[in-house]
Scaffold this active site. Structure first.
Site, PDB file in Angstrom:
ATOM      1  N   TYR A  39       0.874  -1.180   0.000  1.00 21.12           N
ATOM      2  CA  TYR A  39       0.000   0.000   0.000  1.00 21.12           C
ATOM      3  C   TYR A  39       0.907   1.225   0.000  1.00 21.12           C
ATOM      4  O   TYR A  39       1.636   1.475   0.949  1.00 21.12           O
ATOM      5  CB  TYR A  39      -0.910   0.028   1.236  1.00 21.12           C
ATOM      6  CG  TYR A  39      -1.903  -1.109   1.332  1.00 21.12           C
ATOM      7  CD1 TYR A  39      -2.295  -1.834   0.207  1.00 21.12           C
ATOM      8  CD2 TYR A  39      -2.472  -1.451   2.549  1.00 21.12           C
ATOM      9  CE1 TYR A  39      -3.223  -2.869   0.306  1.00 21.12           C
ATOM     10  CE2 TYR A  39      -3.394  -2.482   2.657  1.00 21.12           C
ATOM     11  CZ  TYR A  39      -3.762  -3.185   1.532  1.00 21.12           C
ATOM     12  OH  TYR A  39      -4.679  -4.206   1.647  1.00 21.12           O
TER      13      TYR A  39
ATOM     14  N   GLY B 103     -18.028  -2.438   1.145  1.00 20.53           N
ATOM     15  CA  GLY B 103     -18.175  -2.369  -0.306  1.00 20.53           C
ATOM     16  C   GLY B 103     -16.918  -1.890  -1.006  1.00 20.53           C
ATOM     17  O   GLY B 103     -16.852  -1.864  -2.230  1.00 20.53           O
ATOM     18  N   GLY B 104     -15.916  -1.452  -0.239  1.00 25.50           N
ATOM     19  CA  GLY B 104     -14.633  -1.068  -0.834  1.00 25.50           C
ATOM     20  C   GLY B 104     -14.692   0.268  -1.543  1.00 25.50           C
ATOM     21  O   GLY B 104     -15.267   1.228  -1.019  1.00 25.50           O
ATOM     22  N   PHE B 105     -14.156   0.299  -2.779  1.00 21.63           N
ATOM     23  CA  PHE B 105     -14.025   1.582  -3.485  1.00 21.63           C
ATOM     24  C   PHE B 105     -15.387   2.166  -3.868  1.00 21.63           C
ATOM     25  O   PHE B 105     -15.504   3.359  -4.123  1.00 21.63           O
ATOM     26  CB  PHE B 105     -13.133   1.413  -4.722  1.00 21.63           C
ATOM     27  CG  PHE B 105     -11.716   1.061  -4.361  1.00 21.63           C
ATOM     28  CD1 PHE B 105     -10.857   2.015  -3.826  1.00 21.63           C
ATOM     29  CD2 PHE B 105     -11.234  -0.239  -4.514  1.00 21.63           C
ATOM     30  CE1 PHE B 105      -9.556   1.706  -3.464  1.00 21.63           C
ATOM     31  CE2 PHE B 105      -9.932  -0.568  -4.158  1.00 21.63           C
ATOM     32  CZ  PHE B 105      -9.084   0.408  -3.631  1.00 21.63           C
ATOM     33  N   THR B 106     -16.420   1.318  -3.916  1.00 15.61           N
ATOM     34  CA  THR B 106     -17.777   1.833  -4.138  1.00 15.61           C
ATOM     35  C   THR B 106     -18.648   1.377  -2.971  1.00 15.61           C
ATOM     36  O   THR B 106     -19.268   0.322  -3.029  1.00 15.61           O
ATOM     37  CB  THR B 106     -18.376   1.299  -5.457  1.00 15.61           C
ATOM     38  OG1 THR B 106     -18.092  -0.113  -5.539  1.00 15.61           O
ATOM     39  CG2 THR B 106     -17.820   1.978  -6.659  1.00 15.61           C
TER      40      THR B 106
HETATM   41  N1  LIG Z   1      -6.630  -8.821   1.168  1.00 15.80           N
HETATM   42  C1  LIG Z   1      -6.993  -8.024   0.192  1.00 15.80           C
HETATM   43  O1  LIG Z   1      -6.886  -8.346  -0.975  1.00 15.80           O
HETATM   44  C2  LIG Z   1      -7.569  -6.686   0.512  1.00 15.80           C
HETATM   45  C3  LIG Z   1      -8.201  -5.941  -0.510  1.00 15.80           C
HETATM   46  C4  LIG Z   1      -8.753  -4.726  -0.165  1.00 15.80           C
HETATM   47  C5  LIG Z   1      -8.686  -4.249   1.131  1.00 15.80           C
HETATM   48  N2  LIG Z   1      -8.044  -4.994   2.108  1.00 15.80           N
HETATM   49  C6  LIG Z   1      -8.005  -4.535   3.517  1.00 15.80           C
HETATM   50  O2  LIG Z   1      -9.342  -4.413   3.948  1.00 15.80           O
HETATM   51  C7  LIG Z   1      -9.556  -3.122   4.517  1.00 15.80           C
HETATM   52  C8  LIG Z   1     -10.976  -2.694   4.293  1.00 15.80           C
HETATM   53  O3  LIG Z   1     -11.247  -2.552   2.910  1.00 15.80           O
HETATM   54  P1  LIG Z   1     -11.372  -1.140   2.197  1.00 15.80           P
HETATM   55  O4  LIG Z   1     -10.826  -0.072   3.071  1.00 15.80           O
HETATM   56  O5  LIG Z   1     -10.824  -1.278   0.834  1.00 15.80           O
HETATM   57  O6  LIG Z   1     -12.924  -1.015   1.976  1.00 15.80           O
HETATM   58  P2  LIG Z   1     -14.171  -0.770   2.971  1.00 15.80           P
HETATM   59  O7  LIG Z   1     -13.734  -0.812   4.390  1.00 15.80           O
HETATM   60  O8  LIG Z   1     -15.244  -1.675   2.523  1.00 15.80           O
HETATM   61  O9  LIG Z   1     -14.628   0.687   2.545  1.00 15.80           O
HETATM   62  C9  LIG Z   1     -13.789   1.776   2.564  1.00 15.80           C
HETATM   63  C10 LIG Z   1     -14.512   2.897   1.838  1.00 15.80           C
HETATM   64  O10 LIG Z   1     -15.685   3.248   2.564  1.00 15.80           O
HETATM   65  C11 LIG Z   1     -15.609   4.618   2.975  1.00 15.80           C
HETATM   66  N3  LIG Z   1     -16.116   4.651   4.355  1.00 15.80           N
HETATM   67  C12 LIG Z   1     -15.554   4.133   5.453  1.00 15.80           C
HETATM   68  N4  LIG Z   1     -16.324   4.346   6.530  1.00 15.80           N
HETATM   69  C13 LIG Z   1     -17.407   5.013   6.092  1.00 15.80           C
HETATM   70  C14 LIG Z   1     -18.562   5.519   6.728  1.00 15.80           C
HETATM   71  N5  LIG Z   1     -18.751   5.353   8.037  1.00 15.80           N
HETATM   72  N6  LIG Z   1     -19.486   6.164   5.976  1.00 15.80           N
HETATM   73  C15 LIG Z   1     -19.300   6.333   4.628  1.00 15.80           C
HETATM   74  N7  LIG Z   1     -18.218   5.873   3.971  1.00 15.80           N
HETATM   75  C16 LIG Z   1     -17.283   5.214   4.696  1.00 15.80           C
HETATM   76  C17 LIG Z   1     -14.171   5.013   2.870  1.00 15.80           C
HETATM   77  O11 LIG Z   1     -14.047   6.379   2.541  1.00 15.80           O
HETATM   78  P3  LIG Z   1     -13.487   7.481   3.598  1.00 15.80           P
HETATM   79  O12 LIG Z   1     -11.996   7.347   3.574  1.00 15.80           O
HETATM   80  O13 LIG Z   1     -13.992   8.750   3.044  1.00 15.80           O
HETATM   81  O14 LIG Z   1     -14.073   7.128   4.923  1.00 15.80           O
HETATM   82  C18 LIG Z   1     -13.688   4.141   1.713  1.00 15.80           C
HETATM   83  O15 LIG Z   1     -14.011   4.744   0.479  1.00 15.80           O
HETATM   84  C19 LIG Z   1      -8.510  -2.254   3.802  1.00 15.80           C
HETATM   85  O16 LIG Z   1      -8.281  -1.049   4.483  1.00 15.80           O
HETATM   86  C20 LIG Z   1      -7.337  -3.184   3.719  1.00 15.80           C
HETATM   87  O17 LIG Z   1      -6.616  -3.150   4.929  1.00 15.80           O
HETATM   88  C21 LIG Z   1      -7.511  -6.195   1.808  1.00 15.80           C
END
Ligand SMILES: NC(=O)c1ccc[n+]([C@@H]2O[C@H](COP(=O)([O-])OP(=O)(O)OC[C@H]3O[C@@H](n4cnc5c(N)ncnc54)[C@H](OP(=O)(O)O)[C@@H]3O)[C@@H](O)[C@H]2O)c1
Length: 306
Positions: A65, A218-221
């Site tokens: 990252y 939901g990740g990026f969306t």
């Molecule tokens: N093993 C793998 O292949 C893999 C792949 C992807 C991710 N990961 C890990 O999994 C973790 C979680 O996944 P992720 O961060 O990609 O996705 P996520 O947790 O599903 O969603 C993050 C997204 O949601 C928004 N968000 C977070 N809290 C919110 C809230 N309370 N209200 C509205 N929007 C909100 C964030 O934007 P803001 O920044 O504006 O809050 C960001 O755009 C990552 O941080 C990473 O450590 C692992």
């Protein structure tokens, strides 16, 4: 914030590592496209410090990252690390200058990845390292992973890694790895609308292995659903809190690592453990995945001309 609001505790199997079930995923701290340093380094530091101050003791990261930038900001914000903080990292990819994500799975690349994590996090040993399988085009069931898991098991014997996990894997790959070493966690794509892993979660729960959904929101969306919004309004929470509360109730081996770059969203996410969903509400939320699966089937059918 007390214990119960962070979803209770979980001990990784065969380890002394006990974490609160609501943790934090650090991927969102890197710059746009998970590339480069944070847009606002001060607020990235603030998010990490607020998480730990609120009781979070499970942080998910990777040295790819940024690359490096996310681990460096974790070190800047939190080192020397408080006792009991479990930092989980992952190996298996690299980021060339064109910002793409390529596999990095040779013994040399995996070993270098461990040293990159150690250096940038400022650690002598890594608590848990997930082997992240890249892509899905490696043959039936995702291909074999024994060679890479064996490299990690060797690094574990050398004391550089304490425990091993897997990411983006099938049930068959989990079994393949378990023939080589103990697996303490699996990190796959899963959330309210994406439930491909339902059977795997139950299987891992029976073995006491943690299941850590990536993209829990939901990740990026981020997830959007009228059902989710209606439930949130009724319960006095937000849709994201309901999505996280649903995961906590889905299975006791699920650990949360929602990602955010803002303190406001962090606070909202950490408070998700306060919501309790009734069986009627759970059934309503189950309808979201059923509807998504139905839409996908319709799209596949029309695409194939069926
Ligand atoms: N093993 C793998 O292949 C893999 C792949 C992807 C991710 N990961 C890990 O999994 C973790 C979680 O996944 P992720 O961060 O990609 O996705 P996520 O947790 O599903 O969603 C993050 C997204 O949601 C928004 N968000 C977070 N809290 C919110 C809230 N309370 N209200 C509205 N929007 C909100 C964030 O934007 P803001 O920044 O504006 O809050 C960001 O755009 C990552 O941080 C990473 O450590 C692992």
């Amino acid at each position: 914030m007390n214990e119960s609001t962070l979803g209770g505790r979980f001990t990784f199997p065969g380890t002394s590592l006990m974490v609160r079930r609501i943790g934090y995923g650090a991927m969102q701290l890197a710059g746009p496209g998970v590339w480069g340093p944070p847009k606002d380094p001060d607020s990235a530091v603030a998010v990490l410090r607020e998480a730990v101050a609120a009781g979070v003791n499970h942080i998910d990261t990777s040295d790819y990252y940024g690359p490096h930038a996310t681990n460096q900001i974790i070190r800047q914000a939190l080192h020397p690390y408080p006792a009991g903080l479990v930092i989980v990292t992952k190996l298996g990819a690299r980021r060339p200058p064109d910002k793409s994500w390529l596999p990095a799975i040779s013994p040399q690349e995996l070993t270098a990845g461990v040293h990159d994590n150690l250096r940038n996090l400022g650690l002598d040993a890594l608590d848990i390292v997930n082997y992240r399988v890249m892509g899905s085009g490696l043959g039936p069931e995702g291909g074999f992973i024994a060679e890479q898991v064996t490299v990690l098991a060797d690094l574990r014997r050398k004391g550089l890694i304490r425990h091993i996990g897997l990411s983006n894997v099938t049930a068959k790959q989990v079994a393949e790895a378990q023939a080589i070493t103990e697996v303490v966690c699996v990190q796959n794509h899963y959330n309210l609308a994406h439930r491909h892993d339902d059977a795997l979660i139950d299987k891992l729960a029976r073995q006491g292995i943690a299941y850590v959904p990536f993209f829990p929101l939901g990740g990026f969306t981020p997830l959007q659903s009228s059902t989710l919004s209606a439930v949130a309004d009724r319960l006095g929470g937000t849709p994201m809190q309901v999505a996280l509360a649903w995961l906590l109730q889905r299975s006791p081996n699920i650990l949360l690592i929602p990602g955010t770059s803002t303190v406001g969203h962090l606070r909202e996410n950490l408070a998700a453990g306060r919501l309790t969903l009734s069986s009627q509400t759970l059934a309503e939320l189950d309808g979201i995945a059923a509807a998504v699966a139905g839409e996908a089937l319709t799209a596949a059918g029309s695409h194939a001309g069926v």
